[in-house]
Design a protein around this motif. Sequence first.
Motif, PDB file in Angstrom:
ATOM      1  N   VAL A 218       0.733  -1.134  -0.082  1.00 26.63           N
ATOM      2  CA  VAL A 218       0.116   0.202  -0.026  1.00 26.63           C
ATOM      3  C   VAL A 218       0.785   1.071   0.054  1.00 26.63           C
ATOM      4  CG1 VAL A 218      -1.601   1.325   1.150  1.00 26.63           C
ATOM      5  CG2 VAL A 218      -1.881  -1.363   1.152  1.00 26.63           C
ATOM      6  N   THR A 219       1.824   1.149   0.864  1.00 28.60           N
ATOM      7  CA  THR A 219       2.854   2.331   1.028  1.00 28.60           C
ATOM      8  C   THR A 219       4.281   1.996   0.577  1.00 28.60           C
ATOM      9  OG1 THR A 219       1.507   3.470   2.682  1.00 28.60           O
ATOM     10  CG2 THR A 219       3.703   4.177   2.534  1.00 28.60           C
ATOM     11  N   SER A 239      -1.183  -3.308  -7.360  1.00 29.53           N
ATOM     12  CA  SER A 239      -2.598  -2.936  -7.468  1.00 29.53           C
ATOM     13  C   SER A 239      -2.983  -2.193  -6.339  1.00 29.53           C
ATOM     14  CB  SER A 239      -3.455  -4.036  -8.083  1.00 29.53           C
ATOM     15  OG  SER A 239      -3.234  -4.945  -7.204  1.00 29.53           O
ATOM     16  N   GLN A 240      -2.505  -2.358  -5.217  1.00 26.51           N
ATOM     17  CA  GLN A 240      -2.775  -1.865  -4.014  1.00 26.51           C
ATOM     18  C   GLN A 240      -2.092  -0.710  -3.526  1.00 26.51           C
ATOM     19  OE1 GLN A 240      -5.622  -3.144  -2.426  1.00 26.51           O
ATOM     20  NE2 GLN A 240      -5.691  -4.762  -4.077  1.00 26.51           N
ATOM     21  N   LEU A 241      -1.399  -0.076  -4.331  1.00 23.07           N
ATOM     22  CA  LEU A 241      -0.464   0.718  -3.975  1.00 23.07           C
ATOM     23  C   LEU A 241      -0.969   2.084  -4.146  1.00 23.07           C
ATOM     24  CD1 LEU A 241       2.523   1.358  -3.318  1.00 23.07           C
ATOM     25  CD2 LEU A 241       2.845   1.907  -5.654  1.00 23.07           C
ATOM     26  N   SER A 242      -1.052   2.859  -2.959  1.00 26.91           N
ATOM     27  CA  SER A 242      -1.907   4.197  -2.958  1.00 26.91           C
ATOM     28  C   SER A 242      -0.788   5.285  -2.536  1.00 26.91           C
ATOM     29  CB  SER A 242      -2.857   4.285  -1.842  1.00 26.91           C
ATOM     30  OG  SER A 242      -2.478   3.898  -0.516  1.00 26.91           O
ATOM     31  N   HIS A 243       0.255   4.924  -1.958  1.00 25.71           N
ATOM     32  CA  HIS A 243       0.928   5.997  -1.642  1.00 25.71           C
ATOM     33  C   HIS A 243       2.573   5.639  -2.159  1.00 25.71           C
ATOM     34  CE1 HIS A 243      -2.048   6.702   1.327  1.00 25.71           C
ATOM     35  NE2 HIS A 243      -1.467   7.966   1.254  1.00 25.71           N
TER      36      HIS A 243
END
Length: 256
Positions: A218-219, A239-243
């Motif tokens: 995610v980060t 696909s889950q990377l938000s930061h």
Amino acid sequence: MLDISNNNFRGHIPVEIADVLPSLYAFNNSMNALDGSIPSSFGNMKFLQFLDLSNNHLTGEIPEYLAVGCVNLKSLALSNNNLQGHMFSRNFNLTNLKWLQLEGNRFVGEIPQSLSKCSSLEGLYLDNNSLSGKIPRWLGNLTRLQYIIMPNNHLEGPIPVEFCQLDLLQILDISDNNISGSLPSCFHPLNIKQVHLSKNMLHGQLKRGTFFNCSSLVTLDLSYNRLNGSIPDWVDGLSQLSHLILGHNNLEGFKH
């Protein structure tokens, strides 16, 4: 079990506490206003499994007898006090530890070799101390580790390639140290969610193997390093990377 946390208790922990409560298996005296040192008599509590003295004003060192006598201890939380000195000596018998929380103190020296005996360790929290030396390679042999939290120290040297063995790792935070070298290309634990490596001296390129197939990530914070080259195309597969934080490096753009 005795839980007297989050009150307004002041003063010292009684020196003879083990004589009064010899069969205690859990003691939570966190979030109070205790001062003074940690009594060595805790080492006489052979049944103690959970000890939480965090968020007080305790001083001095961790008693050696505690680290020898509390053979059944699974969780030791001493975070956010004024403890100092080296964390543990060679006389260490806390081999059943799963959680060690020593953050927010004034511990110095290297991460002690004695912790290599803790084969069941899942959480290691050492942030905001004054630890120095290299990150020990034997940490990669503690294959149950899920959380390595060690920012804001003076650690140096490379990220051990043995970290590639930590398949259960979920959070790695060694930001704000003096870590150097390149990122291990084999480092891609399947369940990892957060990687914080900012404010170090990492250099080289982002290799394809590093973080490849980390589908739970995610980060990813690699800012304030000396990385160069292009941002690799495997970033698109996270696909889950938000930061994704890559500022203050020498990167040139995306690789196609």
